[in-house]
Design a protein around this motif. Structure first.
Motif, PDB file in Angstrom:
ATOM      1  N   GLU A 103      17.436  43.807  34.835  1.00 54.53           N
ATOM      2  CA  GLU A 103      18.289  42.739  34.309  1.00 54.53           C
ATOM      3  C   GLU A 103      18.970  41.952  35.420  1.00 54.53           C
ATOM      4  O   GLU A 103      19.758  41.052  35.151  1.00 54.53           O
ATOM      5  CB  GLU A 103      19.376  43.331  33.399  1.00 54.53           C
ATOM      6  N   VAL A 104      18.648  42.298  36.671  1.00 53.97           N
ATOM      7  CA  VAL A 104      19.341  41.707  37.821  1.00 53.97           C
ATOM      8  C   VAL A 104      18.371  40.925  38.687  1.00 53.97           C
ATOM      9  O   VAL A 104      17.270  41.387  39.000  1.00 53.97           O
ATOM     10  CB  VAL A 104      20.024  42.796  38.675  1.00 53.97           C
ATOM     11  N   LEU A 105      18.805  39.725  39.099  1.00 57.57           N
ATOM     12  CA  LEU A 105      18.037  38.899  40.033  1.00 57.57           C
ATOM     13  C   LEU A 105      18.958  38.518  41.183  1.00 57.57           C
ATOM     14  O   LEU A 105      20.049  37.989  40.967  1.00 57.57           O
ATOM     15  CB  LEU A 105      17.508  37.633  39.347  1.00 57.57           C
ATOM     16  N   VAL A 106      18.516  38.798  42.403  1.00 59.15           N
ATOM     17  CA  VAL A 106      19.314  38.513  43.598  1.00 59.15           C
ATOM     18  C   VAL A 106      18.559  37.521  44.472  1.00 59.15           C
ATOM     19  O   VAL A 106      17.366  37.698  44.746  1.00 59.15           O
ATOM     20  CB  VAL A 106      19.584  39.793  44.416  1.00 59.15           C
ATOM     21  N   SER A 107      19.271  36.497  44.930  1.00 57.49           N
ATOM     22  CA  SER A 107      18.669  35.560  45.874  1.00 57.49           C
ATOM     23  C   SER A 107      19.283  35.743  47.253  1.00 57.49           C
ATOM     24  O   SER A 107      20.487  35.972  47.380  1.00 57.49           O
ATOM     25  CB  SER A 107      18.855  34.107  45.414  1.00 57.49           C
ATOM     26  N   ASP A 108      18.425  35.673  48.257  1.00 54.76           N
ATOM     27  CA  ASP A 108      18.874  35.753  49.648  1.00 54.76           C
ATOM     28  C   ASP A 108      17.834  35.048  50.505  1.00 54.76           C
ATOM     29  O   ASP A 108      16.627  35.181  50.253  1.00 54.76           O
ATOM     30  CB  ASP A 108      19.029  37.214  50.091  1.00 54.76           C
ATOM     31  N   ARG A 115      16.204  41.175  53.880  1.00 50.89           N
ATOM     32  CA  ARG A 115      17.235  41.578  52.919  1.00 50.89           C
ATOM     33  C   ARG A 115      16.644  41.676  51.519  1.00 50.89           C
ATOM     34  O   ARG A 115      16.952  42.599  50.767  1.00 50.89           O
ATOM     35  CB  ARG A 115      18.393  40.566  52.919  1.00 50.89           C
ATOM     36  N   ARG A 116      15.801  40.731  51.159  1.00 50.63           N
ATOM     37  CA  ARG A 116      15.175  40.765  49.836  1.00 50.63           C
ATOM     38  C   ARG A 116      14.337  42.026  49.674  1.00 50.63           C
ATOM     39  O   ARG A 116      14.362  42.680  48.632  1.00 50.63           O
ATOM     40  CB  ARG A 116      14.309  39.515  49.609  1.00 50.63           C
ATOM     41  N   SER A 117      13.625  42.381  50.719  1.00 52.03           N
ATOM     42  CA  SER A 117      12.787  43.579  50.668  1.00 52.03           C
ATOM     43  C   SER A 117      13.633  44.842  50.515  1.00 52.03           C
ATOM     44  O   SER A 117      13.319  45.717  49.698  1.00 52.03           O
ATOM     45  CB  SER A 117      11.943  43.668  51.943  1.00 52.03           C
ATOM     46  N   VAL A 118      14.723  44.913  51.263  1.00 54.01           N
ATOM     47  CA  VAL A 118      15.605  46.085  51.196  1.00 54.01           C
ATOM     48  C   VAL A 118      16.206  46.228  49.803  1.00 54.01           C
ATOM     49  O   VAL A 118      16.210  47.320  49.215  1.00 54.01           O
ATOM     50  CB  VAL A 118      16.729  45.980  52.253  1.00 54.01           C
ATOM     51  N   LEU A 119      16.724  45.130  49.263  1.00 59.09           N
ATOM     52  CA  LEU A 119      17.374  45.181  47.952  1.00 59.09           C
ATOM     53  C   LEU A 119      16.387  45.540  46.844  1.00 59.09           C
ATOM     54  O   LEU A 119      16.702  46.302  45.933  1.00 59.09           O
ATOM     55  CB  LEU A 119      18.047  43.839  47.649  1.00 59.09           C
ATOM     56  N   SER A 120      15.191  44.987  46.940  1.00 60.29           N
ATOM     57  CA  SER A 120      14.167  45.265  45.936  1.00 60.29           C
ATOM     58  C   SER A 120      13.735  46.729  45.973  1.00 60.29           C
ATOM     59  O   SER A 120      13.640  47.396  44.940  1.00 60.29           O
ATOM     60  CB  SER A 120      12.958  44.361  46.161  1.00 60.29           C
ATOM     61  N   GLN A 121      13.481  47.247  47.179  1.00 61.09           N
ATOM     62  CA  GLN A 121      13.002  48.614  47.316  1.00 61.09           C
ATOM     63  C   GLN A 121      14.085  49.638  46.986  1.00 61.09           C
ATOM     64  O   GLN A 121      13.814  50.667  46.367  1.00 61.09           O
ATOM     65  CB  GLN A 121      12.487  48.837  48.732  1.00 61.09           C
ATOM     66  N   VAL A 173      15.695  45.897  41.890  1.00 64.92           N
ATOM     67  CA  VAL A 173      16.032  44.625  41.261  1.00 64.92           C
ATOM     68  C   VAL A 173      15.011  43.567  41.641  1.00 64.92           C
ATOM     69  O   VAL A 173      14.259  43.716  42.612  1.00 64.92           O
ATOM     70  CB  VAL A 173      17.446  44.157  41.672  1.00 64.92           C
ATOM     71  N   GLN A 174      15.007  42.486  40.876  1.00 67.89           N
ATOM     72  CA  GLN A 174      14.171  41.358  41.206  1.00 67.89           C
ATOM     73  C   GLN A 174      14.855  40.524  42.284  1.00 67.89           C
ATOM     74  O   GLN A 174      16.084  40.401  42.306  1.00 67.89           O
ATOM     75  CB  GLN A 174      13.927  40.494  39.966  1.00 67.89           C
ATOM     76  N   VAL A 175      14.065  39.954  43.180  1.00 70.66           N
ATOM     77  CA  VAL A 175      14.628  39.161  44.277  1.00 70.66           C
ATOM     78  C   VAL A 175      13.886  37.837  44.392  1.00 70.66           C
ATOM     79  O   VAL A 175      12.745  37.702  43.946  1.00 70.66           O
ATOM     80  CB  VAL A 175      14.555  39.921  45.625  1.00 70.66           C
ATOM     81  N   THR A 176      14.562  36.876  45.004  1.00 67.48           N
ATOM     82  CA  THR A 176      13.982  35.551  45.187  1.00 67.48           C
ATOM     83  C   THR A 176      14.684  34.851  46.339  1.00 67.48           C
ATOM     84  O   THR A 176      15.810  35.227  46.709  1.00 67.48           O
ATOM     85  CB  THR A 176      14.120  34.704  43.903  1.00 67.48           C
ATOM     86  N   ALA A 177      14.022  33.847  46.882  1.00 67.62           N
ATOM     87  CA  ALA A 177      14.653  32.993  47.887  1.00 67.62           C
ATOM     88  C   ALA A 177      15.203  31.728  47.241  1.00 67.62           C
ATOM     89  O   ALA A 177      15.848  30.913  47.910  1.00 67.62           O
ATOM     90  CB  ALA A 177      13.642  32.625  48.976  1.00 67.62           C
TER      91      ALA A 177
END
Length: 273
Positions: free
Chosen positions: A31-36, A41-47, A51-55
């Motif tokens: 339910e969470v999407l993080v942009s960075d 950082r996106r890889s760390v947060l996802s793994q 959570v889902q990540v995006t730029a």
């Protein structure tokens, strides 16, 4: 699955909130999407958190529950330009509450960037990164009770929460925002005092840190006034009163008061710049 929590900024404070919100199951990972902007950082947060990540910051603005702004204040203007078109496209039935932890970014500035949206300005402090912080929140004009509840739930994941008028946010910054710096100096000075009195530095540092931590916990759990605790450990003609007399001679209390005042004034200056 719709995105309920969108986080713009996956830095230290953003990750601190994210980690505890997921661990406490306030939000499920999906339910969470993080942009960075940083791929690492996106890889760390996802793994680490699943959570889902995006730029793409614009994608995060479509969150249906809470939009958490956790970027550096200096990039706020560029961010709002980037997501302005997305913000304008969000329908009234899907508008999330905006919770900003950007120091110095006022409610009025947030409301200009998110017209018609409920916005809440928050000031957490650095102990939030270990779940022991204190956050102050100030609500905008479109905020309803359920929005405050959502913001409190988010910030309670990393500590305590108090609600204040926005006019008090500079004072909050001077006290709890900058306060960890003052306490760090206190602990360092106590350690140096112990070394001066003959203790090995490692022992002095451990004694100083635990004394500050334990005293804070004692005051919190007992609910007694700090002056009462001081009186309890101060016997006539004893060691503690001798030390307190030196603190008073050195202007210890006044120095701390002036530090809070100076930091609050500087916060106000930065907010007006």
């Amino acid at each position: 699955m719709s995105i309920k929590l969108g986080i713009i900024g996956g830095g230290v404070m953003g990750e601190a909130l994210l980690s505890r919100l997921v661990a406490q199951q306030v939000y499920r990972s999906d339910e969470v999407l993080v942009s960075d902007p940083q791929p690492h950082r996106r890889s760390v947060l996802s793994q680490q958190y699943g959570v889902q990540v995006t730029a793409d910051n614009r994608a995060v603005a479509f969150a249906t529950d809470v939009l958490l702004l956790a970027v550096k204040p200096q990039v706020f203007d560029a961010l709002t330009v980037e997501i302005a078109q997305t913000v304008a496209c969000v329908t009234d039935s899907r508008i999330p509450v905006v919770v900003s932890i950007l120091a110095g970014v006022t409610v009025s500035k947030l409301e200009s960037a998110f017209p018609g949206w409920p916005v809440i300005r928050a000031m957490p402090n650095t102990p939030a990164t270990v779940g022991a912080g204190i956050s102050a929140i100030a609500a905008g004009k479109h905020v309803q009770p359920q929005h405050l509840e959502q913001a409190q739930q988010i910030l309670q994941a990393v500590g305590e929460v108090v609600e204040v008028p926005e006019s008090m946010m500079d004072a909050v910054t001077g006290l709890s925002g900058s306060g960890p710096g003052y306490v760090a100096i206190l602990i360092e000075a106590l350690t140096d005092g112990g070394v001066y009195a003959g203790l090995p530095r490692a022992v002095a540092a451990k004694l100083a840190l635990q004394t500050v931590l334990g005293t804070a916990l004692l005051l919190q759990e007992s609910g007694i006034h700090p002056a009462e605790l001081k009186d309890r450990v101060t016997s006539p003609g004893g060691t503690t009163i001798a030390g307190i007399a030196e603190l008073e001679n050195a202007g210890f209390r006044s120095a701390l008061i002036e530090a809070v005042k100076a930091a609050a004034c500087r916060s106000k200056e930065l907010g007006n710049s």
